[in-house]
Design a protein around this motif. Structure first.
Motif, PDB file in Angstrom:
ATOM      1  N   SER A   1       0.823  -1.213   0.000  1.00 51.10           N
ATOM      2  CA  SER A   1       0.000   0.000   0.000  1.00 51.10           C
ATOM      3  C   SER A   1       0.858   1.265   0.000  1.00 51.10           C
ATOM      4  O   SER A   1       0.491   2.265  -0.622  1.00 51.10           O
ATOM      5  CB  SER A   1      -0.956  -0.006   1.192  1.00 51.10           C
TER       6      SER A   1
ATOM      7  N   PRO B   1      -7.336   0.281   0.274  1.00 51.60           N
ATOM      8  CA  PRO B   1      -8.618   0.034   0.968  1.00 51.60           C
ATOM      9  C   PRO B   1      -9.728  -0.431   0.034  1.00 51.60           C
ATOM     10  O   PRO B   1     -10.572  -1.239   0.429  1.00 51.60           O
ATOM     11  CB  PRO B   1      -8.967   1.386   1.595  1.00 51.60           C
TER      12      PRO B   1
ATOM     13  N   TYR C   1      -9.133  -4.065  -0.622  1.00 57.14           N
ATOM     14  CA  TYR C   1      -9.370  -4.802   0.617  1.00 57.14           C
ATOM     15  C   TYR C   1     -10.879  -5.012   0.832  1.00 57.14           C
ATOM     16  O   TYR C   1     -11.321  -6.110   1.184  1.00 57.14           O
ATOM     17  CB  TYR C   1      -8.751  -4.046   1.794  1.00 57.14           C
ATOM     18  N   VAL C   2     -11.664  -3.986   0.601  1.00 51.72           N
ATOM     19  CA  VAL C   2     -13.124  -4.096   0.765  1.00 51.72           C
ATOM     20  C   VAL C   2     -13.711  -5.009  -0.309  1.00 51.72           C
ATOM     21  O   VAL C   2     -14.602  -5.821  -0.025  1.00 51.72           O
ATOM     22  CB  VAL C   2     -13.774  -2.690   0.738  1.00 51.72           C
TER      23      VAL C   2
END
Length: 126
Positions: A39, A48, A51-52
């Motif tokens: 990251s 993010p 990741y989601v």
């Protein structure tokens, strides 16, 4: 046996890192450090989002592992084989039944032996 990738129930946020660590048999610390490094080098913004997305795509770990009930050996060897492999299955069945028969014969020889009878009488007090 290959492990399936699941989100872990033992988690910090979504369980992605712990699931990856379980899948690859690594420490969760190394997975988290690797994701932080990725990251930082790729820019903090896309991490993010991925990741989601991974949290929605990867299934959560089941509560209990479902184990398949063991089948009898004759069902495994005979009913699930090809027509060309039936002779091999029949040979396996014959060997299995021959081994069972030899075990039964050994037990009969032991039980019908005179020393067994004497020992049984001695222990019972007759």
């Amino acid at each position: 046996m290959r492990k399936t990738l699941y989100r872990s129930r033992n988690r910090v946020i979504f369980g992605i890192c712990q699931g990856l660590a379980d899948h690859f048999d690594l420490s969760v610390v190394w997975i988290r450090l690797g994701l932080v490094a990725i990251s930082l080098f790729s820019g903090i913004f896309p991490f993010p989002i991925f990741y989601v997305i991974a949290a929605f795509i990867i299934k959560e770990e089941p509560l209990h592992e479902q184990k398949e009930e063991p089948k009898d050996f004759y069902e495994e060897d005979y009913f699930e084989t090809n027509v060309s492999a039936r002779t091999l299955s029949l040979r396996r069945l014959k060997n299995r039944f021959d081994s069972i028969e030899s075990r039964i014969r050994r037990m009969e020889n032991y039980v019908t032996n005179k020393s067994y009878d004497w020992e049984r009488r001695f222990n019972s007090g007759q």
